[in-house]
Scaffold this motif. Sequence first.
Motif, PDB file in Angstrom:
ATOM      1  N   GLN A  74      30.906  38.864  50.001  1.00  0.00           N
ATOM      2  CA  GLN A  74      30.482  38.410  51.326  1.00  0.00           C
ATOM      3  C   GLN A  74      31.407  38.947  52.422  1.00  0.00           C
ATOM      4  O   GLN A  74      31.800  38.241  53.337  1.00  0.00           O
ATOM      5  N   LEU A  75      31.792  40.216  52.290  1.00  0.00           N
ATOM      6  CA  LEU A  75      32.619  40.949  53.249  1.00  0.00           C
ATOM      7  C   LEU A  75      34.031  40.385  53.387  1.00  0.00           C
ATOM      8  O   LEU A  75      34.710  40.651  54.359  1.00  0.00           O
ATOM      9  N   LYS A  76      34.503  39.599  52.408  1.00  0.00           N
ATOM     10  CA  LYS A  76      35.844  39.029  52.485  1.00  0.00           C
ATOM     11  C   LYS A  76      36.821  39.692  51.526  1.00  0.00           C
ATOM     12  O   LYS A  76      38.011  39.595  51.701  1.00  0.00           O
ATOM     13  N   GLY A  77      36.327  40.354  50.500  1.00  0.00           N
ATOM     14  CA  GLY A  77      37.208  40.858  49.460  1.00  0.00           C
ATOM     15  C   GLY A  77      37.825  42.211  49.755  1.00  0.00           C
ATOM     16  O   GLY A  77      38.997  42.437  49.515  1.00  0.00           O
ATOM     17  N   LEU A  78      37.029  43.111  50.277  1.00  0.00           N
ATOM     18  CA  LEU A  78      37.510  44.474  50.514  1.00  0.00           C
ATOM     19  C   LEU A  78      37.581  44.732  52.012  1.00  0.00           C
ATOM     20  O   LEU A  78      36.692  44.350  52.759  1.00  0.00           O
ATOM     21  N   GLY A  79      38.628  45.413  52.424  1.00  0.00           N
ATOM     22  CA  GLY A  79      38.795  45.708  53.839  1.00  0.00           C
ATOM     23  C   GLY A  79      38.264  47.085  54.194  1.00  0.00           C
ATOM     24  O   GLY A  79      37.819  47.860  53.342  1.00  0.00           O
ATOM     25  N   GLY A  80      38.338  47.393  55.456  1.00  0.00           N
ATOM     26  CA  GLY A  80      37.877  48.691  55.943  1.00  0.00           C
ATOM     27  C   GLY A  80      38.674  49.847  55.370  1.00  0.00           C
ATOM     28  O   GLY A  80      38.140  50.935  55.151  1.00  0.00           O
ATOM     29  N   GLY A  81      39.955  49.619  55.100  1.00  0.00           N
ATOM     30  CA  GLY A  81      40.771  50.673  54.512  1.00  0.00           C
ATOM     31  C   GLY A  81      40.316  51.041  53.111  1.00  0.00           C
ATOM     32  O   GLY A  81      40.328  52.212  52.728  1.00  0.00           O
ATOM     33  N   ASP A  82      39.883  50.035  52.349  1.00  0.00           N
ATOM     34  CA  ASP A  82      39.356  50.304  51.008  1.00  0.00           C
ATOM     35  C   ASP A  82      38.076  51.131  51.089  1.00  0.00           C
ATOM     36  O   ASP A  82      37.865  52.047  50.289  1.00  0.00           O
ATOM     37  N   ILE A  83      37.237  50.825  52.068  1.00  0.00           N
ATOM     38  CA  ILE A  83      35.991  51.564  52.246  1.00  0.00           C
ATOM     39  C   ILE A  83      36.294  53.007  52.660  1.00  0.00           C
ATOM     40  O   ILE A  83      35.698  53.958  52.140  1.00  0.00           O
ATOM     41  N   ARG A  84      37.245  53.179  53.579  1.00  0.00           N
ATOM     42  CA  ARG A  84      37.628  54.547  53.998  1.00  0.00           C
ATOM     43  C   ARG A  84      38.223  55.324  52.832  1.00  0.00           C
ATOM     44  O   ARG A  84      37.953  56.514  52.663  1.00  0.00           O
ATOM     45  N   LEU A  85      39.020  54.649  52.011  1.00  0.00           N
ATOM     46  CA  LEU A  85      39.616  55.316  50.857  1.00  0.00           C
ATOM     47  C   LEU A  85      38.545  55.703  49.846  1.00  0.00           C
ATOM     48  O   LEU A  85      38.634  56.754  49.211  1.00  0.00           O
ATOM     49  N   MET A  86      37.512  54.901  49.718  1.00  0.00           N
ATOM     50  CA  MET A  86      36.396  55.254  48.829  1.00  0.00           C
ATOM     51  C   MET A  86      35.643  56.461  49.378  1.00  0.00           C
ATOM     52  O   MET A  86      35.153  57.298  48.618  1.00  0.00           O
ATOM     53  N   ASP A 124      45.027  27.882  35.648  1.00  0.00           N
ATOM     54  CA  ASP A 124      43.902  27.435  36.465  1.00  0.00           C
ATOM     55  C   ASP A 124      43.038  28.627  36.867  1.00  0.00           C
ATOM     56  O   ASP A 124      43.495  29.518  37.579  1.00  0.00           O
ATOM     57  N   PRO A 125      41.780  28.668  36.423  1.00  0.00           N
ATOM     58  CA  PRO A 125      40.897  29.789  36.772  1.00  0.00           C
ATOM     59  C   PRO A 125      40.650  29.914  38.274  1.00  0.00           C
ATOM     60  O   PRO A 125      40.410  31.004  38.772  1.00  0.00           O
ATOM     61  N   ALA A 126      40.721  28.815  39.001  1.00  0.00           N
ATOM     62  CA  ALA A 126      40.511  28.873  40.457  1.00  0.00           C
ATOM     63  C   ALA A 126      41.633  29.662  41.127  1.00  0.00           C
ATOM     64  O   ALA A 126      41.392  30.393  42.093  1.00  0.00           O
ATOM     65  N   GLU A 127      42.851  29.524  40.625  1.00  0.00           N
ATOM     66  CA  GLU A 127      43.965  30.293  41.186  1.00  0.00           C
ATOM     67  C   GLU A 127      43.808  31.783  40.886  1.00  0.00           C
ATOM     68  O   GLU A 127      44.153  32.624  41.703  1.00  0.00           O
ATOM     69  N   GLU A 132      44.960  37.513  45.769  1.00  0.00           N
ATOM     70  CA  GLU A 132      44.716  38.662  46.634  1.00  0.00           C
ATOM     71  C   GLU A 132      45.309  39.903  45.974  1.00  0.00           C
ATOM     72  O   GLU A 132      46.484  39.936  45.645  1.00  0.00           O
ATOM     73  N   ILE A 133      44.464  40.896  45.791  1.00  0.00           N
ATOM     74  CA  ILE A 133      44.870  42.114  45.098  1.00  0.00           C
ATOM     75  C   ILE A 133      44.713  43.285  46.061  1.00  0.00           C
ATOM     76  O   ILE A 133      43.645  43.469  46.640  1.00  0.00           O
TER      77      ILE A 133
END
Length: 154
Positions: A74-86, A124-127, A132-133
């Motif tokens: 939902q547009l929260k995980g990957l940033g614009g830099g990741d998209i540019r790097l792709m 804890d699976p929630a953690e 953040e990776i």
Amino acid sequence: MVYESIQQISAAVLIIALLVYIAVKDVCMRKIGKIETFLLVCLVLMRCEGIAEALAAGLLCAAALELVNLLFFQLKGLGGGDIRLMFVSGCLLGMAGGFVAFLAGGVLSLLSAAGCFWLRGNRDPAEFAAMEIPFGAFLSAGMILVMFADRLFC
């Protein structure tokens, strides 16, 4: 002929150096700069023969990653830099190589996150889901792996 090989090697060394710089910056600051990705695109396009094909592959790889980001994060995980790097990954490695680099980066990031989670002793699976990776670092590593694998096995 020797001049061309020296030129190709120096371009590859510069590309790898920039990828390492981007990976370290992403781990430390959680940011992939526009200038670094612009320099990478320039280096990649200078060494390729079919610029239009490289740009098309880059756009398709970036669009596919943006679609994954939209559907799963939902547009929260990957940033614009990741998209540019792709985008750079698609330009450098082509469509197939870009997706292999994405998969390699995903596997590396998952292994790294699981290792960090296990070393901390968390259960804890929630953690684990909330970790953040810095995916750009792992995508850079995947790109370097694909570059070397392409040279070794092709």
